[in-house]
Motif scaffolding. Structure first.
Motif, PDB file in Angstrom:
ATOM      1  N   ASP A 106       0.826  -1.207   0.000  1.00  0.00           N
ATOM      2  CA  ASP A 106       0.000   0.000   0.000  1.00  0.00           C
ATOM      3  C   ASP A 106       0.863   1.263   0.000  1.00  0.00           C
ATOM      4  OD1 ASP A 106      -2.387  -1.288  -0.169  1.00  0.00           O
ATOM      5  OD2 ASP A 106      -2.909  -1.109   1.946  1.00  0.00           O
ATOM      6  N   GLU A 107       1.915   1.280   0.822  1.00  0.00           N
ATOM      7  CA  GLU A 107       2.742   2.479   0.902  1.00  0.00           C
ATOM      8  C   GLU A 107       3.489   2.731  -0.408  1.00  0.00           C
ATOM      9  OE1 GLU A 107       2.793   4.923   3.121  1.00  0.00           O
ATOM     10  OE2 GLU A 107       1.094   3.796   3.893  1.00  0.00           O
ATOM     11  N   GLY A 108       4.053   1.679  -0.991  1.00  0.00           N
ATOM     12  CA  GLY A 108       4.745   1.827  -2.266  1.00  0.00           C
ATOM     13  C   GLY A 108       3.798   2.252  -3.378  1.00  0.00           C
ATOM     14  N   TYR A 109       2.604   1.673  -3.367  1.00  0.00           N
ATOM     15  CA  TYR A 109       1.626   2.011  -4.400  1.00  0.00           C
ATOM     16  C   TYR A 109       1.126   3.441  -4.230  1.00  0.00           C
ATOM     17  CZ  TYR A 109      -2.188   1.177  -7.699  1.00  0.00           C
ATOM     18  OH  TYR A 109      -3.037   1.227  -8.771  1.00  0.00           O
ATOM     19  N   ARG A 110       1.001   3.893  -2.974  1.00  0.00           N
ATOM     20  CA  ARG A 110       0.562   5.264  -2.726  1.00  0.00           C
ATOM     21  C   ARG A 110       1.550   6.247  -3.351  1.00  0.00           C
ATOM     22  NH1 ARG A 110      -2.659   5.691   1.330  1.00  0.00           N
ATOM     23  NH2 ARG A 110      -1.496   4.144   2.515  1.00  0.00           N
ATOM     24  N   GLN A 111       2.851   5.981  -3.184  1.00  0.00           N
ATOM     25  CA  GLN A 111       3.869   6.845  -3.796  1.00  0.00           C
ATOM     26  C   GLN A 111       3.747   6.834  -5.316  1.00  0.00           C
ATOM     27  OE1 GLN A 111       7.433   5.204  -1.850  1.00  0.00           O
ATOM     28  NE2 GLN A 111       7.920   7.323  -1.350  1.00  0.00           N
ATOM     29  N   LEU A 112       3.512   5.654  -5.869  1.00  0.00           N
ATOM     30  CA  LEU A 112       3.386   5.547  -7.323  1.00  0.00           C
ATOM     31  C   LEU A 112       2.156   6.305  -7.825  1.00  0.00           C
ATOM     32  CD1 LEU A 112       4.819   4.219  -9.715  1.00  0.00           C
ATOM     33  CD2 LEU A 112       3.290   2.281  -9.461  1.00  0.00           C
ATOM     34  N   VAL A 113       1.055   6.238  -7.081  1.00  0.00           N
ATOM     35  CA  VAL A 113      -0.156   6.971  -7.467  1.00  0.00           C
ATOM     36  C   VAL A 113       0.092   8.478  -7.409  1.00  0.00           C
ATOM     37  CG1 VAL A 113      -2.521   7.516  -6.753  1.00  0.00           C
ATOM     38  CG2 VAL A 113      -1.765   5.141  -6.838  1.00  0.00           C
ATOM     39  N   TYR A 114       0.772   8.928  -6.347  1.00  0.00           N
ATOM     40  CA  TYR A 114       1.123  10.355  -6.246  1.00  0.00           C
ATOM     41  C   TYR A 114       1.960  10.784  -7.457  1.00  0.00           C
ATOM     42  CZ  TYR A 114      -0.353  11.207  -1.394  1.00  0.00           C
ATOM     43  OH  TYR A 114      -1.083  11.395  -0.251  1.00  0.00           O
ATOM     44  N   ALA A 115       2.974   9.979  -7.762  1.00  0.00           N
ATOM     45  CA  ALA A 115       3.868  10.332  -8.871  1.00  0.00           C
ATOM     46  C   ALA A 115       3.130  10.337 -10.200  1.00  0.00           C
ATOM     47  CB  ALA A 115       5.034   9.350  -8.918  1.00  0.00           C
ATOM     48  N   LYS A 116       2.229   9.360 -10.414  1.00  0.00           N
ATOM     49  CA  LYS A 116       1.489   9.316 -11.675  1.00  0.00           C
ATOM     50  C   LYS A 116       0.526  10.497 -11.772  1.00  0.00           C
ATOM     51  CE  LYS A 116       0.509   7.143 -15.544  1.00  0.00           C
ATOM     52  NZ  LYS A 116      -0.279   8.116 -16.256  1.00  0.00           N
ATOM     53  N   ALA A 117      -0.064  10.873 -10.630  1.00  0.00           N
ATOM     54  CA  ALA A 117      -0.944  12.048 -10.639  1.00  0.00           C
ATOM     55  C   ALA A 117      -0.151  13.296 -11.027  1.00  0.00           C
ATOM     56  CB  ALA A 117      -1.597  12.220  -9.272  1.00  0.00           C
ATOM     57  N   LEU A 118       1.064  13.425 -10.498  1.00  0.00           N
ATOM     58  CA  LEU A 118       1.911  14.558 -10.875  1.00  0.00           C
ATOM     59  C   LEU A 118       2.281  14.485 -12.355  1.00  0.00           C
ATOM     60  CD1 LEU A 118       4.337  14.796  -7.810  1.00  0.00           C
ATOM     61  CD2 LEU A 118       2.643  16.491  -8.517  1.00  0.00           C
ATOM     62  N   ALA A 119       2.585  13.262 -12.828  1.00  0.00           N
ATOM     63  CA  ALA A 119       2.974  13.102 -14.237  1.00  0.00           C
ATOM     64  C   ALA A 119       1.818  13.463 -15.173  1.00  0.00           C
ATOM     65  CB  ALA A 119       3.428  11.664 -14.491  1.00  0.00           C
ATOM     66  N   ASN A 120       0.579  13.197 -14.719  1.00  0.00           N
ATOM     67  CA  ASN A 120      -0.583  13.492 -15.566  1.00  0.00           C
ATOM     68  C   ASN A 120      -0.780  14.986 -15.784  1.00  0.00           C
ATOM     69  OD1 ASN A 120      -1.125  10.799 -15.854  1.00  0.00           O
ATOM     70  ND2 ASN A 120      -2.769  10.739 -14.353  1.00  0.00           N
ATOM     71  N   ILE A 121      -0.291  15.813 -14.858  1.00  0.00           N
ATOM     72  CA  ILE A 121      -0.513  17.256 -14.980  1.00  0.00           C
ATOM     73  C   ILE A 121       0.780  18.014 -15.187  1.00  0.00           C
ATOM     74  CG2 ILE A 121      -2.629  17.208 -13.596  1.00  0.00           C
ATOM     75  CD1 ILE A 121      -0.972  18.202 -11.229  1.00  0.00           C
ATOM     76  N   THR A 122       1.880  17.299 -15.417  1.00  0.00           N
ATOM     77  CA  THR A 122       3.168  17.979 -15.529  1.00  0.00           C
ATOM     78  C   THR A 122       3.269  18.757 -16.839  1.00  0.00           C
ATOM     79  OG1 THR A 122       5.556  17.682 -15.473  1.00  0.00           O
ATOM     80  CG2 THR A 122       4.306  16.007 -16.630  1.00  0.00           C
ATOM     81  N   ASP A 123       4.085  19.813 -16.807  1.00  0.00           N
ATOM     82  CA  ASP A 123       4.406  20.550 -18.031  1.00  0.00           C
ATOM     83  C   ASP A 123       5.739  20.066 -18.599  1.00  0.00           C
ATOM     84  OD1 ASP A 123       6.128  21.464 -16.124  1.00  0.00           O
ATOM     85  OD2 ASP A 123       5.629  23.583 -16.352  1.00  0.00           O
ATOM     86  N   CYS A 124       6.272  18.977 -18.032  1.00  0.00           N
ATOM     87  CA  CYS A 124       7.534  18.356 -18.448  1.00  0.00           C
ATOM     88  C   CYS A 124       8.724  19.299 -18.313  1.00  0.00           C
ATOM     89  CB  CYS A 124       7.440  17.801 -19.876  1.00  0.00           C
ATOM     90  SG  CYS A 124       6.481  16.278 -19.972  1.00  0.00           S
ATOM     91  N   SER A 125       8.614  20.303 -17.457  1.00  0.00           N
ATOM     92  CA  SER A 125       9.786  21.124 -17.161  1.00  0.00           C
ATOM     93  C   SER A 125      10.701  20.334 -16.223  1.00  0.00           C
ATOM     94  CB  SER A 125       9.367  22.433 -16.500  1.00  0.00           C
ATOM     95  OG  SER A 125       8.800  22.177 -15.230  1.00  0.00           O
ATOM     96  N   VAL A 126      11.950  20.725 -16.178  1.00  0.00           N
ATOM     97  CA  VAL A 126      12.903  20.049 -15.301  1.00  0.00           C
ATOM     98  C   VAL A 126      12.442  20.140 -13.855  1.00  0.00           C
ATOM     99  CG1 VAL A 126      15.269  20.140 -14.426  1.00  0.00           C
ATOM    100  CG2 VAL A 126      14.844  20.378 -16.869  1.00  0.00           C
ATOM    101  N   LEU A 127      11.873  21.276 -13.490  1.00  0.00           N
ATOM    102  CA  LEU A 127      11.398  21.471 -12.115  1.00  0.00           C
ATOM    103  C   LEU A 127      10.323  20.448 -11.744  1.00  0.00           C
ATOM    104  CD1 LEU A 127      11.662  23.351  -9.630  1.00  0.00           C
ATOM    105  CD2 LEU A 127       9.761  24.661 -10.583  1.00  0.00           C
ATOM    106  N   SER A 128       9.333  20.281 -12.620  1.00  0.00           N
ATOM    107  CA  SER A 128       8.237  19.366 -12.297  1.00  0.00           C
ATOM    108  C   SER A 128       8.692  17.905 -12.379  1.00  0.00           C
ATOM    109  CB  SER A 128       7.049  19.601 -13.227  1.00  0.00           C
ATOM    110  OG  SER A 128       7.415  19.373 -14.570  1.00  0.00           O
ATOM    111  N   LEU A 129       9.595  17.589 -13.307  1.00  0.00           N
ATOM    112  CA  LEU A 129      10.102  16.215 -13.373  1.00  0.00           C
ATOM    113  C   LEU A 129      10.913  15.871 -12.119  1.00  0.00           C
ATOM    114  CD1 LEU A 129      11.194  15.968 -17.123  1.00  0.00           C
ATOM    115  CD2 LEU A 129       9.073  15.199 -16.056  1.00  0.00           C
TER     116      LEU A 129
END
Length: 202
Positions: A106-129
């Motif tokens: 659950d803890e590992g998956y929670r981190q992955l969900v957070y990261a994927k949520a960020l990836a879904n809205i990222t502008d692909c700048s170095v800062l957001s990556l």
């Protein structure tokens, strides 16, 4: 239901029998406790568990089960990823990749969900990556993006990723690949850098 008396029609409000029946029924089906449990287990991503996290994973588009490459081999397809091996360190590719599956906690998956949520809205700048890398690997060591200034970029890891982390990096689709940009991966081993004079490569 709260303040149930306010919902009764005035012609029935003074009926003690009817009021007692409705109050008893209201106590029997009161969903307040269930709503709190459901909120903690499903709705709140910070406390969600099991099925609740699986729902969040479907929403953001990332699976809890990762495909792991069981062994490494020498070839050409992996020349720019983290499974790269040199001569005399791995067998030649036989035409069949051996893989396995790994189910995240659950803890590992929670981190992955957070990261994927960020990836879904990222502008692909170095800062957001870099923010995505901090969410995923902040506890393991330094990880950042290096801009090649020639339509290329490199994900750099200053620690040795585990097989699960390699699967997250290469197979989960969490780390964005900006359109038209060549993406590479690099591991820098600080222990080697401190003990020799050669460039640090993985």
């Amino acid at each position: 239901m709260r303040a149930i008396e306010q919902t009764l029609l005035s012609q029935y409000a003074n009926s003690p029998s009817l009021g007692m029946i409705i109050n008893a029924w209201n106590q029997a089906i009161d969903p307040a406790a269930l709503i709190e449990v459901w909120y903690a287990a499903v709705w709140n991503i910070q406390t969600a568990q099991g099925y609740g996290l699986d729902v969040w994973g479907r929403i953001v588009g990332v699976s809890r089960v990762l495909s792991l490459t069981a062994g490494s081999c020498l070839g050409f397809a992996e020349s720019n990823d983290l499974s790269e091996e040199g001569f005399d360190t791995a067998p030649w590719y036989t035409g069949e990749a051996s893989t396995g599956s790994f189910r995240l906690s659950d803890e590992g998956y929670r981190q992955l969900v957070y990261a994927k949520a960020l990836a879904n809205i990222t502008d692909c700048s170095v800062l957001s990556l870099n923010a995505i890398l901090r969410v995923l690997f902040g506890a393991s060591g330094a990880a950042y993006v290096r801009d090649g200034q020639d339509m290329s970029m490199t994900y750099v890891f200053e620690f040795l990723p585990s097989p699960v982390q390699i699967s997250i990096i290469q197979n989960s689709g969490v780390l964005p690949r900006p359109a038209g940009v060549d993406v590479g991966y690099r591991i820098i081993d600080r222990t080697i850098q401190q003990n020799d004079f050669d460039a640090d490569i993985s």
